[in-house]
Design a protein around this motif. Structure first.
Motif, PDB file in Angstrom:
ATOM      1  N   ASN A 142       0.545  -1.197   0.117  1.00 16.71           N
ATOM      2  CA  ASN A 142      -0.008   0.243  -0.020  1.00 16.71           C
ATOM      3  C   ASN A 142       0.847   1.413   0.420  1.00 16.71           C
ATOM      4  O   ASN A 142       0.323   2.220  -0.212  1.00 16.71           O
ATOM      5  N   ASP A 143       2.318   1.440  -0.406  1.00 12.31           N
ATOM      6  CA  ASP A 143       3.067   1.596  -0.678  1.00 12.31           C
ATOM      7  C   ASP A 143       3.257   3.094   0.633  1.00 12.31           C
ATOM      8  O   ASP A 143       3.026   4.478   0.235  1.00 12.31           O
ATOM      9  N   ASP A 144       2.889   2.464   1.266  1.00 10.50           N
ATOM     10  CA  ASP A 144       3.212   3.596   2.876  1.00 10.50           C
ATOM     11  C   ASP A 144       4.964   3.225   3.343  1.00 10.50           C
ATOM     12  O   ASP A 144       4.504   4.187   4.647  1.00 10.50           O
ATOM     13  N   GLY A 145       5.850   2.750   3.286  1.00  9.82           N
ATOM     14  CA  GLY A 145       7.172   2.511   3.841  1.00  9.82           C
ATOM     15  C   GLY A 145       6.943   1.339   4.508  1.00  9.82           C
ATOM     16  O   GLY A 145       7.881   1.288   5.172  1.00  9.82           O
ATOM     17  N   TRP A 146       6.075   0.048   4.751  1.00 11.50           N
ATOM     18  CA  TRP A 146       6.042  -0.530   5.935  1.00 11.50           C
ATOM     19  C   TRP A 146       5.890  -1.416   4.455  1.00 11.50           C
ATOM     20  O   TRP A 146       4.871  -1.751   3.671  1.00 11.50           O
ATOM     21  N   LEU A 147       6.901  -2.470   4.632  1.00 11.84           N
ATOM     22  CA  LEU A 147       6.568  -4.435   4.219  1.00 11.84           C
ATOM     23  C   LEU A 147       5.279  -4.800   4.992  1.00 11.84           C
ATOM     24  O   LEU A 147       5.309  -5.194   6.362  1.00 11.84           O
ATOM     25  N   ASP A 148       4.569  -5.074   4.149  1.00 14.85           N
ATOM     26  CA  ASP A 148       3.384  -6.392   4.500  1.00 14.85           C
ATOM     27  C   ASP A 148       3.721  -7.244   4.036  1.00 14.85           C
ATOM     28  O   ASP A 148       4.719  -8.056   3.065  1.00 14.85           O
ATOM     29  N   LEU A 149       2.626  -7.905   4.546  1.00 16.93           N
ATOM     30  CA  LEU A 149       3.454  -9.668   4.191  1.00 16.93           C
ATOM     31  C   LEU A 149       1.977 -10.515   3.268  1.00 16.93           C
ATOM     32  O   LEU A 149       0.790 -10.718   3.597  1.00 16.93           O
ATOM     33  N   MET A 164       9.349  -6.322   9.680  1.00 15.91           N
ATOM     34  CA  MET A 164       8.418  -5.838   9.906  1.00 15.91           C
ATOM     35  C   MET A 164       8.408  -4.734  10.636  1.00 15.91           C
ATOM     36  O   MET A 164       7.285  -3.797  11.177  1.00 15.91           O
ATOM     37  N   ASN A 165       8.840  -4.156  11.779  1.00 13.40           N
ATOM     38  CA  ASN A 165       9.189  -3.607  12.944  1.00 13.40           C
ATOM     39  C   ASN A 165       9.735  -2.403  12.001  1.00 13.40           C
ATOM     40  O   ASN A 165       9.981  -1.036  13.013  1.00 13.40           O
ATOM     41  N   GLY A 166      10.169  -2.213  10.857  1.00 15.59           N
ATOM     42  CA  GLY A 166      10.573  -1.311  10.728  1.00 15.59           C
ATOM     43  C   GLY A 166      12.223  -0.664  11.338  1.00 15.59           C
ATOM     44  O   GLY A 166      11.779   0.725  10.880  1.00 15.59           O
ATOM     45  N   ASP A 167      12.957  -0.994  11.765  1.00 18.94           N
ATOM     46  CA  ASP A 167      14.500  -1.005  12.495  1.00 18.94           C
ATOM     47  C   ASP A 167      15.444  -1.121  11.128  1.00 18.94           C
ATOM     48  O   ASP A 167      16.379  -0.797  11.375  1.00 18.94           O
ATOM     49  N   GLY A 168      15.402  -2.044  10.226  1.00 23.90           N
ATOM     50  CA  GLY A 168      15.634  -1.645   8.894  1.00 23.90           C
ATOM     51  C   GLY A 168      16.809  -3.208   8.982  1.00 23.90           C
ATOM     52  O   GLY A 168      17.550  -3.305   8.067  1.00 23.90           O
TER      53      GLY A 168
END
Length: 608
Positions: free
Chosen positions: A121-128, A505-509
């Motif tokens: 959904n192009d929000d900068g977070w990876l979905d599964l 998942m948690n966006g810490d890179g």
């Protein structure tokens, strides 16, 4: 030929002894939590392929015995399981930065055919994205799902669910129509489908359906035809009586692939897995993606896929190495959040002349070369000298970091193998082999999990209680370890593991690891990242290793695990375990911590 019908017949939880009994001429071994492996003769070509009638019979047996029945997505393995005896446990070696206990899991059990991480959904977070099949007993939901990322964790109920139900075996995600929205390719026992996405979202009904009805097991996305639009390939197997089938490539010249196969291989086999990559580097192109940082997100989607290599990454014109890239799936993670308004440039090599590697059951891996606009009819390269192998999983990946894509082949009941690429020529014999002789590989995925510059390997297994379910092999300066540093045992889940995928998942890179099973909750194991930078004078040598405010025998046990190297501590845990303050953790510290717990001795900085 033989195939293993793995059957857990009973749970014995109150005794540690082992019995052997004879039932109908078969030797049945009963042990705690798990039981028996019964070898039976398979059909022509060694394929099992449980038919619908077979599955109905096995389901009735599961119901009568009060057990669950699990079937692998390729229908070649089956196991009865008592799911009441499942315990997530932290066990095995741990020298890689992954937790042993999942940081997220679904509330419902699924039979997972495949999974992928992507920013849907192009929000900068990876979905599964996950695909499913009904499996054994009890029946599992079959719809395709997207578990959207809610700013650091996945939602508990999938936010997108397809309307159709089918036995699905694998999934790929990519922008097939070049509209900047990722689409979902699902391969099935039946017709393969695509769910296209536009500005309104992902279609819940298939937007595209293949004209052929196939038993496809795996797919790969990439531009083989040179049209500028991604094509996709599938590998196929047949049934019990007719196991050998050709492979298919669906050409894409307009943004919508043709419904009939553009290319069909001239040879047939029990094909199990495929991968696309320009291993001979005959059409390497230079390409760049540019983004603007927002000070929040660390993940950015890269196109086109697959990526051959990333040559440099610049932030505001300055090079950085503080990132990791998934070359097949096409996204980059930054360990340090790019500042708001920062200019990000990712320079990479791509190709529109992709060669296809295929893993084969009861055969040997092979490579079809891209001739410019299509693949050759029969493979130019076949792995030799390995005998009749049961293979599952194949990758093009630069393991030794020399700039060439090497060929990695998974094994089912045989070792996994690596074939080095030397200037576009694959080595005639394997340069690396896993120590495990029966890893029973079902899926694999690669990424630089620890950001040290080389790709690390995650492997899943459809084995039973004789096998571990998940392994991670660390790559150290271009050399892959031959035994895994991180394992999840059967006892942690009690389910065959079908699929594995790296993602954040948690966006810490730092890449986390998702796993899908034949009859269990989907799990995500979090990457703990690098140890924190110590603050001078902040190290407290008190023996409270688990940081709960007291010193107990459990702290002593944890100290001993640190000393043995089977547990990687945080900075504070390591300080607490260094009971005598000599800047190293040894078995002597474990004895001191135990004495502190009993009140006989004290660490340098006692808590009481």
């Amino acid at each position: 030929m033989k195939n293993v019908f793995r059957s857990v017949l009973a749970t014995i939880s109150d005794c540690c002894r082992l019995w052997t009994s004879i039932l109908g001429g078969l030797t049945v071994v009963w042990i705690i939590f798990v039981a028996v492996s019964i070898t039976v003769n398979a059909g022509p070509g060694g394929i099992m392929d449980y038919s619908d009638r077979d599955l109905d019979s096995l389901r009735q047996k599961a119901i009568s015995a009060g057990l669950n029945l699990q079937i692998s997505p390729d229908r070649q393995d089956a196991v009865f399981v008592d799911r009441d005896e499942v315990h997530d446990v932290a066990t095995g070696g741990r020298t890689v930065p992954l937790d042993m206990i999942p940081g997220w899991m679904t509330t419902e059990e699924y039979a997972v055919g495949g999974l992928r991480w992507a920013d849907m959904n192009d929000d900068g977070w990876l979905d599964l994205v996950t695909v499913h099949y009904v499996g054994g007993y009890p029946p599992r939901p079959e719809e395709t799902r997207i578990w959207y990322n809610q700013g650091g964790t996945l939602e508990s109920t999938a936010g997108w669910v397809s309307t159709d139900t089918v036995w699905s075996t694998d999934v790929s995600v990519g922008d097939l129509d070049n509209n900047s929205y990722p689409d979902i390719v699902v391969v099935n026992d039946g017709n393969n489908v695509i769910y296209f996405q536009d500005e309104t979202g992902v279609s819940t009904t298939p937007s595209w359906t293949s004209s052929e009805s196939l038993f496809s097991l795996m797919s790969a996305i990439g531009d083989v035809t040179g049209s500028g639009f991604p094509d996709f390939s599938v590998v196929n197997q047949g049934t019990y009586s007719d196991p050998y089938k050709p492979n298919h490539l669906y050409g894409n010249t307009t943004g919508i692939p043709g419904n009939s196969a553009y290319w069909i291989s001239g040879d047939v086999a029990q094909n199990m897995a495929c991968a696309l990559g320009d291993f001979d580097e005959d059409a390497i192109l230079i390409h760049s993606n540019e983004f603007t940082g927002d000070g929040v997100v660390t993940a950015f989607t890269l196109n086109p896929i697959p990526i051959h290599s990333v040559t440099s990454v610049l932030i505001d014109g300055f090079p950085t190495t503080d990132y990791t890239v998934h070359l097949r799936n096409g996204w980059i993670l930054f360990a340090t959040v790019p500042a708001n308004g920062s200019a990000i440039t990712v320079n990479m090599e791509i190709s529109d002349d992709l060669d296809m590697a295929v893993a084969v059951d009861h055969g040997n891996a092979k490579v079809y070369l891209d001739t410019g606009t299509t693949l050759e009819s029969t493979p130019s390269f076949t792995v030799s000298g390995t005998g009749d192998r049961r293979e599952k999983g194949v990758s093009w990946i630069d393991v030794d970091i020399d700039g060439d894509l090497d060929l990695f082949v998974g094994g089912r009941d045989v070792p996994m193998l690596l074939y080095e690429n030397n200037g576009g020529i694959l080595s005639a014999t394997a340069s690396w082999s896993s120590v495990e002789t029966e890893p029973s590989c079902s899926d694999m995925d690669w990424i630089d999990m620890d950001l040290d510059g080389d790709p690390d390997l995650a492997v899943s297994s459809t084995g039973d209680s004789d096998f571990d379910l998940l392994w991670v092999y660390e790559n150290i300066d271009g050399t892959l370890e031959t035994s895994p540093s991180w394992v999840i045992p059967w006892s942690a889940v009690s389910s065959m593991c079908n699929a594995v995928a790296w993602g954040d998942m948690n966006g810490d890179g730092y890449p986390d690891l998702a796993a899908g099973f034949a009859g269990a909750e989907i799990r995500v194991y979090l990457n703990t990242g690098p140890p924190p930078t110590p603050t001078p004078g902040s190290c407290i040598h008190d023996g409270d290793v688990n940081l709960d405010g007291t010193v107990s025998s459990g702290d002593a046990q944890l100290t001993f695990m640190i000393a043995l190297g089977v547990y990687t501590p945080s900075y504070d845990e390591a300080c607490a375990a260094d009971c005598n303050g000599d800047e190293e953790v040894t078995s002597g510290d474990a004895q001191l911590v135990f004495g502190t717990a009993l009140g006989y001795s004290a660490c340098v900085d006692p808590v009481f």
